[in-house]
Design a protein around this motif. Structure first.
Motif, PDB file in Angstrom:
ATOM      1  N   LEU A 174      61.858  21.480  29.485  1.00  0.00           N
ATOM      2  CA  LEU A 174      61.197  22.692  29.971  1.00  0.00           C
ATOM      3  C   LEU A 174      59.682  22.645  29.791  1.00  0.00           C
ATOM      4  O   LEU A 174      58.967  23.426  30.415  1.00  0.00           O
ATOM      5  N   HIS A 175      59.207  21.737  28.965  1.00  0.00           N
ATOM      6  CA  HIS A 175      57.775  21.601  28.699  1.00  0.00           C
ATOM      7  C   HIS A 175      56.976  21.386  29.991  1.00  0.00           C
ATOM      8  O   HIS A 175      55.832  21.800  30.096  1.00  0.00           O
ATOM      9  N   HIS A 176      57.611  20.744  30.952  1.00  0.00           N
ATOM     10  CA  HIS A 176      56.930  20.407  32.203  1.00  0.00           C
ATOM     11  C   HIS A 176      57.056  21.506  33.261  1.00  0.00           C
ATOM     12  O   HIS A 176      56.531  21.367  34.347  1.00  0.00           O
ATOM     13  N   ASP A 177      57.778  22.581  32.943  1.00  0.00           N
ATOM     14  CA  ASP A 177      58.005  23.650  33.912  1.00  0.00           C
ATOM     15  C   ASP A 177      57.385  24.950  33.399  1.00  0.00           C
ATOM     16  O   ASP A 177      58.024  25.722  32.695  1.00  0.00           O
ATOM     17  N   ASP A 178      56.144  25.177  33.771  1.00  0.00           N
ATOM     18  CA  ASP A 178      55.432  26.370  33.304  1.00  0.00           C
ATOM     19  C   ASP A 178      56.043  27.665  33.824  1.00  0.00           C
ATOM     20  O   ASP A 178      55.860  28.722  33.236  1.00  0.00           O
ATOM     21  N   ALA A 179      56.766  27.599  34.932  1.00  0.00           N
ATOM     22  CA  ALA A 179      57.345  28.796  35.536  1.00  0.00           C
ATOM     23  C   ALA A 179      58.708  29.162  34.948  1.00  0.00           C
ATOM     24  O   ALA A 179      59.276  30.188  35.293  1.00  0.00           O
ATOM     25  N   TRP A 180      59.240  28.320  34.060  1.00  0.00           N
ATOM     26  CA  TRP A 180      60.586  28.567  33.526  1.00  0.00           C
ATOM     27  C   TRP A 180      60.605  29.813  32.652  1.00  0.00           C
ATOM     28  O   TRP A 180      59.721  30.025  31.829  1.00  0.00           O
ATOM     29  N   SER A 181      61.632  30.612  32.844  1.00  0.00           N
ATOM     30  CA  SER A 181      61.917  31.709  31.910  1.00  0.00           C
ATOM     31  C   SER A 181      63.417  31.675  31.662  1.00  0.00           C
ATOM     32  O   SER A 181      64.199  31.223  32.512  1.00  0.00           O
ATOM     33  N   ALA A 182      63.814  32.130  30.503  1.00  0.00           N
ATOM     34  CA  ALA A 182      65.224  32.091  30.111  1.00  0.00           C
ATOM     35  C   ALA A 182      66.080  32.725  31.204  1.00  0.00           C
ATOM     36  O   ALA A 182      65.768  33.804  31.712  1.00  0.00           O
ATOM     37  N   LEU A 183      67.148  32.043  31.567  1.00  0.00           N
ATOM     38  CA  LEU A 183      68.006  32.512  32.652  1.00  0.00           C
ATOM     39  C   LEU A 183      68.743  33.780  32.229  1.00  0.00           C
ATOM     40  O   LEU A 183      69.451  33.794  31.226  1.00  0.00           O
ATOM     41  N   ASN A 184      68.535  34.825  33.015  1.00  0.00           N
ATOM     42  CA  ASN A 184      69.164  36.114  32.750  1.00  0.00           C
ATOM     43  C   ASN A 184      69.964  36.522  33.988  1.00  0.00           C
ATOM     44  O   ASN A 184      69.866  37.644  34.465  1.00  0.00           O
TER      45      ASN A 184
END
Length: 159
Positions: free
Chosen positions: A50-60
């Motif tokens: 996830l370090h390479h994905d700045d747009a990631w947020s915990a899946l809800n």
């Protein structure tokens, strides 16, 4: 088919979570010493991905979690003497002894939540799991797990 939202390979001995034991003072602790290192290995692999994905947020949102645990074969599955290193014909094809599959899932899901992959365990709406021996079929060469997380809403958009 849509590619998984997250695809991880985690190396290490999968540790089951669930059984608790009381010490002499009455405090509860995990029965398996493998659970803490396993959760750390999963968390580290997830955070690295996830370090390479700045747009990631915990899946809800609803997710499908696919887990394949690769476990080391016990030594008694192999011959001795001139047959050392050879698998006995009586050795089982699948691991049916401990660790329990549901307890491996529990520790892995908790680590994914701690890493920020899942907002909560409850978002897992579909689950496919299996435990296999290392070097069997598409299993890893060493103990660990292949973890795939799909957004179910994306899969239904395709249908």
């Amino acid at each position: 088919m849509t590619t998984p939202a997250l695809n991880l390979t985690v190396y290490g001995t999968p540790g089951p979570q669930g059984s608790k034991t009381r010490n002499a003072a009455g405090a509860l602790y995990e029965s398996s010493a493998k659970v803490k290192p396993w959760r750390e290995a999963v968390k580290t692999a997830a955070l690295d991905a996830l370090h390479h994905d700045d747009a990631w947020s915990a899946l809800n949102e609803p997710v499908w979690l696919d887990l394949q645990f690769s476990l080391r074969r016990p030594k008694n599955h192999y011959g001795t003497g001139k047959n050392a290193g050879r698998l006995k014909t009586s050795a089982p094809h699948f691991p049916t002894s401990k660790p329990d599959l549901d307890k491996l899932v529990r520790s892995t899901q908790d680590a994914l939540k701690d890493a920020g992959v899942l907002a909560d365990d409850s978002v897992v709406a579909s689950l496919s799991t299996r435990k296999v021996f290392v070097l069997w079929g598409d299993a890893l060469r060493t103990p660990g797990a292949v973890i795939k997380v799909w957004r179910l809403n994306d899969l239904y958009k395709e249908a």
